[in-house]
Design an enzyme around this catalytic site. Sequence first.
Site, PDB file in Angstrom:
ATOM      1  N   CYS A 184       1.923   3.817  -5.528  1.00  8.75           N
ATOM      2  CA  CYS A 184       2.582   1.941  -4.999  1.00  8.75           C
ATOM      3  C   CYS A 184       2.226   1.113  -6.267  1.00  8.75           C
ATOM      4  O   CYS A 184       2.208   0.051  -6.046  1.00  8.75           O
ATOM      5  CB  CYS A 184       1.584   2.142  -3.397  1.00  8.75           C
TER       6      CYS A 184
ATOM      7  N   CYS B 295      -2.325   4.392  -1.933  1.00  7.24           N
ATOM      8  CA  CYS B 295      -1.218   4.912  -3.126  1.00  7.24           C
ATOM      9  C   CYS B 295      -1.642   4.918  -4.426  1.00  7.24           C
ATOM     10  O   CYS B 295      -1.175   3.509  -4.554  1.00  7.24           O
ATOM     11  CB  CYS B 295      -0.654   4.807  -1.715  1.00  7.24           C
TER      12      CYS B 295
END
Length: 143
Positions: free
Chosen positions: A71, A68
Site C-alpha cells: 500500500c 501494508c
Amino acid sequence: MSSMKLTCLDCGQVNRLPSSKLGPGAKCGTCGARLMPGKAVEVDFDTLQKAARNDDLPLVVDFWAPWCGPCRMMAPEYAKAATELGDQARLVKLNTEQHQKAGTAYGIRGIPTMAAFAGGRERARQTGAMPAASIVSWVRGAT
Ligand SMILES: [Zn+2]
C-alpha cells in the site's frame, strides 16, 4: 449533463453544480473546501458511502492501511494517477485500520484494493498494487 452532484470530501455535503463549473475552483457550498482537490485525499466511511451513491463523477477509492508495505509503495503511484486523471474522476483513500467498518461493509479481503464507482454502483475492483499508468487505464476502462 448540465448539472452534477458531487459530495464534499471534507464535510460530506452533497453539492449540485453546473458541469461547466467543475474544476480546481469549484468549492463546497457548506464548508468552502475544494470539491476537486487535485490529489487523492483521505475520506471516512460516511463520506465514502455518500460519494459512492450520489456522485455524478466517477469515484475511485484505495482501501489501504499503514502497516501494508505494498500500500505504501503504491501511494505515490496513486497520487500520480490522481493528477493524470484530473477532472475525469476523483481518487480518494480510505484507511481500513482507522475505519474498520468500511472494510467490512465493502467486503475488502486484501489490500491494497481499489474500487471504482460510477452512477451509484461499483463498476470494478482491483486488488494488488499497480503503477500509475496501469491505474489510469484501469480507471478509464472501469468508468
Ligand atoms: Zn464541504
